[in-house]
Design a protein around this motif. Structure first.
Motif, PDB file in Angstrom:
ATOM      1  N   ASP A 145       0.828  -1.211   0.000  1.00 38.71           N
ATOM      2  CA  ASP A 145       0.000   0.000   0.000  1.00 38.71           C
ATOM      3  C   ASP A 145       0.858   1.255   0.000  1.00 38.71           C
ATOM      4  N   HIS A 146       2.113   1.124   0.392  1.00 33.97           N
ATOM      5  CA  HIS A 146       3.020   2.274   0.492  1.00 33.97           C
ATOM      6  C   HIS A 146       3.985   2.366  -0.694  1.00 33.97           C
ATOM      7  N   VAL A 147       3.747   1.554  -1.703  1.00 37.36           N
ATOM      8  CA  VAL A 147       4.599   1.556  -2.900  1.00 37.36           C
ATOM      9  C   VAL A 147       3.936   2.371  -4.003  1.00 37.36           C
ATOM     10  N   ALA A 148       4.709   3.285  -4.607  1.00 36.85           N
ATOM     11  CA  ALA A 148       4.204   4.057  -5.743  1.00 36.85           C
ATOM     12  C   ALA A 148       4.293   3.249  -7.023  1.00 36.85           C
ATOM     13  N   GLY A 149       5.400   2.531  -7.197  1.00 37.11           N
ATOM     14  CA  GLY A 149       5.586   1.763  -8.418  1.00 37.11           C
ATOM     15  C   GLY A 149       6.958   1.134  -8.484  1.00 37.11           C
ATOM     16  N   TYR A 150       7.355   0.770  -9.689  1.00 39.45           N
ATOM     17  CA  TYR A 150       8.565  -0.011  -9.901  1.00 39.45           C
ATOM     18  C   TYR A 150       9.372   0.569 -11.066  1.00 39.45           C
ATOM     19  N   CYS A 151      10.649   0.243 -11.091  1.00 41.49           N
ATOM     20  CA  CYS A 151      11.512   0.707 -12.176  1.00 41.49           C
ATOM     21  C   CYS A 151      12.674  -0.255 -12.359  1.00 41.49           C
ATOM     22  N   VAL A 152      13.401  -0.059 -13.458  1.00 37.48           N
ATOM     23  CA  VAL A 152      14.622  -0.816 -13.720  1.00 37.48           C
ATOM     24  C   VAL A 152      15.792  -0.115 -13.041  1.00 37.48           C
ATOM     25  N   VAL A 153      16.670  -0.902 -12.428  1.00 36.66           N
ATOM     26  CA  VAL A 153      17.904  -0.394 -11.821  1.00 36.66           C
ATOM     27  C   VAL A 153      19.076  -1.216 -12.361  1.00 36.66           C
ATOM     28  N   ASN A 154      20.157  -0.547 -12.703  1.00 36.50           N
ATOM     29  CA  ASN A 154      21.424  -1.236 -12.950  1.00 36.50           C
ATOM     30  C   ASN A 154      22.294  -0.984 -11.723  1.00 36.50           C
ATOM     31  N   ASP A 155      22.436  -2.010 -10.888  1.00 34.31           N
ATOM     32  CA  ASP A 155      23.227  -1.892  -9.664  1.00 34.31           C
ATOM     33  C   ASP A 155      24.687  -2.187  -9.996  1.00 34.31           C
ATOM     34  N   LEU A 156      25.351  -1.207 -10.610  1.00 34.06           N
ATOM     35  CA  LEU A 156      26.763  -1.373 -10.952  1.00 34.06           C
ATOM     36  C   LEU A 156      27.601  -1.492  -9.689  1.00 34.06           C
ATOM     37  N   SER A 157      28.664  -2.277  -9.784  1.00 32.01           N
ATOM     38  CA  SER A 157      29.451  -2.626  -8.602  1.00 32.01           C
ATOM     39  C   SER A 157      30.919  -2.760  -8.970  1.00 32.01           C
ATOM     40  N   GLU A 158      31.787  -2.118  -8.210  1.00 28.37           N
ATOM     41  CA  GLU A 158      33.232  -2.337  -8.379  1.00 28.37           C
ATOM     42  C   GLU A 158      33.631  -3.406  -7.371  1.00 28.37           C
ATOM     43  N   ARG A 159      33.899  -4.613  -7.856  1.00 27.15           N
ATOM     44  CA  ARG A 159      34.063  -5.760  -6.959  1.00 27.15           C
ATOM     45  C   ARG A 159      35.322  -5.675  -6.100  1.00 27.15           C
ATOM     46  N   SER A 240      16.429  -1.344  -4.279  1.00 23.88           N
ATOM     47  CA  SER A 240      16.868  -2.216  -5.367  1.00 23.88           C
ATOM     48  C   SER A 240      16.965  -3.626  -4.800  1.00 23.88           C
ATOM     49  N   THR A 241      16.303  -4.589  -5.455  1.00 24.60           N
ATOM     50  CA  THR A 241      15.942  -5.837  -4.782  1.00 24.60           C
ATOM     51  C   THR A 241      16.831  -7.039  -5.063  1.00 24.60           C
ATOM     52  N   GLY A 242      17.967  -6.841  -5.725  1.00 19.65           N
ATOM     53  CA  GLY A 242      18.855  -7.969  -5.989  1.00 19.65           C
ATOM     54  C   GLY A 242      18.813  -8.403  -7.444  1.00 19.65           C
ATOM     55  N   THR A 243      19.753  -9.258  -7.821  1.00 16.64           N
ATOM     56  CA  THR A 243      19.946  -9.600  -9.228  1.00 16.64           C
ATOM     57  C   THR A 243      19.973 -11.099  -9.447  1.00 16.64           C
ATOM     58  N   PRO A 244      19.524 -11.561 -10.619  1.00 21.01           N
ATOM     59  CA  PRO A 244      19.650 -12.981 -10.965  1.00 21.01           C
ATOM     60  C   PRO A 244      21.080 -13.309 -11.395  1.00 21.01           C
ATOM     61  N   PRO A 245      21.377 -14.575 -11.675  1.00 21.26           N
ATOM     62  CA  PRO A 245      22.745 -14.940 -12.050  1.00 21.26           C
ATOM     63  C   PRO A 245      23.141 -14.349 -13.397  1.00 21.26           C
ATOM     64  N   GLY A 246      24.463 -14.371 -13.643  1.00 21.38           N
ATOM     65  CA  GLY A 246      24.994 -13.885 -14.902  1.00 21.38           C
ATOM     66  C   GLY A 246      25.850 -12.646 -14.766  1.00 21.38           C
ATOM     67  N   VAL A 247      26.208 -12.279 -13.520  1.00 24.36           N
ATOM     68  CA  VAL A 247      27.072 -11.116 -13.343  1.00 24.36           C
ATOM     69  C   VAL A 247      28.487 -11.457 -13.789  1.00 24.36           C
ATOM     70  N   GLY A 248      29.283 -10.403 -13.995  1.00 24.93           N
ATOM     71  CA  GLY A 248      30.636 -10.603 -14.520  1.00 24.93           C
ATOM     72  C   GLY A 248      31.522 -11.436 -13.624  1.00 24.93           C
ATOM     73  N   MET A 249      31.421 -11.210 -12.300  1.00 23.13           N
ATOM     74  CA  MET A 249      32.306 -11.942 -11.399  1.00 23.13           C
ATOM     75  C   MET A 249      31.978 -13.426 -11.349  1.00 23.13           C
ATOM     76  N   GLY A 250      30.787 -13.806 -11.832  1.00 16.57           N
ATOM     77  CA  GLY A 250      30.395 -15.212 -11.831  1.00 16.57           C
ATOM     78  C   GLY A 250      30.793 -15.970 -13.079  1.00 16.57           C
ATOM     79  N   GLN A 251      31.364 -15.256 -14.075  1.00 12.58           N
ATOM     80  CA  GLN A 251      31.785 -15.927 -15.299  1.00 12.58           C
ATOM     81  C   GLN A 251      33.091 -16.684 -15.041  1.00 12.58           C
ATOM     82  N   LYS A 252      33.365 -17.646 -15.892  1.00 10.61           N
ATOM     83  CA  LYS A 252      34.593 -18.450 -15.755  1.00 10.61           C
ATOM     84  C   LYS A 252      35.373 -18.375 -17.068  1.00 10.61           C
ATOM     85  N   PRO A 253      36.402 -17.530 -17.161  1.00  2.00           N
ATOM     86  CA  PRO A 253      36.912 -16.632 -16.117  1.00  2.00           C
ATOM     87  C   PRO A 253      36.029 -15.397 -15.980  1.00  2.00           C
ATOM     88  N   PRO A 254      36.201 -14.621 -14.887  1.00  2.00           N
ATOM     89  CA  PRO A 254      35.394 -13.413 -14.692  1.00  2.00           C
ATOM     90  C   PRO A 254      35.546 -12.430 -15.852  1.00  2.00           C
TER      91      PRO A 254
END
Length: 287
Positions: A145-159, A240-254
């Motif tokens: 009830d307290h949410v206005a809406g939703y949007c896309v976020v790119n949660d960029l991260s310097e690992r 921002s609610t978290g991300t599914p798999p496929g981030v750069g640090m998870g690649q082999k090699p990263p």
């Protein structure tokens, strides 16, 4: 409604997307799509407008962050079990909370500036929740009830900064330009189930992330309720609610971002973003 902010950085005007995907100007109705507007209950009035009667915005102006005046930029880590596994972590017994500096916020298609000396800047497509009315100690039942809406976020991260430089995650998450928001703030009436949205991210045309909000561990209603136990959530706050798999640090090699790369990402019904990675040359001209 799909609400936008368009124009030069720091001088954005409010707009709304019509049925043809064009921007209509809302300057006569509201000053901005911002925390103050949301707090004043303007969404109810905007919902009653005949969009086709509003002035058409010519051309293809720059899109700014879809909400202005963000007070808190709150982020949840390791909220997808398959993403946690690819990073060598396990899903925590309670949500991991960190913050991004509001100076990280940029428009959805603005350039991402690679921090000076960075070698491990990464990407993360995420569902953003925009708070519409203040809440504290709210129940999970009443949280949306307290949410206005939703949007896309790119949660960029310097690992390296996040994981190898000691202390909290914040120093790797809050770099300038590390928080593109938008293109639109999509009001919750147009998102009947935020836990059933396809999400994706490409780098240089290669699909790295291809997931769904259905695999979130801690879901939007729970997260709003949970965070409200620790702090008052105010209109315009973004979660921002978290991300599914496929981030750069998870690649082999990263794989990490470099100057010249192009990032494309989106979430079903919430629009898409694209960014170019450029060198960070210090304070921008409009700072």
């Amino acid at each position: 409604m799909k609400l936008v902010r368009y124009g030069a950085p720091g001088s954005e005007k409010p707009g709304i997307i019509d049925s043809q995907g064009k921007i209509r100007d809302l300057s006569e109705q509201v000053v901005d799509i911002s925390s103050a507007t949301l707090a004043a209950g303007a969404l109810r009035d905007l919902a009653s407008l005949n969009i086709d009667d509003l002035p058409l915005v010519p051309g293809e102006p720059r899109l700014g962050p879809c909400v202005g005046g963000v007070g808190k930029f709150l982020c949840i880590g390791l909220n997808y079990s398959d993403h946690a596994a690819e990073t060598g972590a396990s899903v925590p017994p309670e949500p991991v909370l960190f913050t991004k500096a509001t100076s990280a916020i940029i428009g959805p298609n603005d350039d991402v500036r690679l921090p000076r000396g960075s070698t491990k800047t990464d990407w993360e497509v995420e569902l953003g929740i925009v708070i519409g009315s203040a809440c504290k100690y709210v129940s999970e039942t009443d949280a949306l009830d307290h949410v206005a809406g939703y949007c896309v976020v790119n949660d960029l991260s310097e690992r390296e900064y996040q994981l190898e430089r000691s202390g909290t995650w914040d120093k790797g998450k809050g770099c300038d330009t590390f928080g593109p928001l938008g293109p639109w703030l999509v009001t919750k009436d147009e998102v009947p189930d935020p836990c059933a949205l396809h999400m994706w991210l490409d780098v240089n045309g290669h699909r790295f992330q291809d997931g769904s909000t259905a695999t979130m561990v801690y879901r939007p209603a729970f997260l709003v309720s949970y965070l409200s136990q620790f702090m008052t959530l105010h209109p315009g706050d973004v979660i921002s609610t978290g991300t599914p798999p496929g981030v750069g640090m998870g690649q082999k090699p990263p794989v990490f971002l470099k100057v010249g790369d192009r990032i494309d990402l989106g979430i079903e019904g919430l629009g898409s973003q694209h960014q170019r990675v450029v060198e960070d040359r210090g304070l921008p001209d409009n700072a």
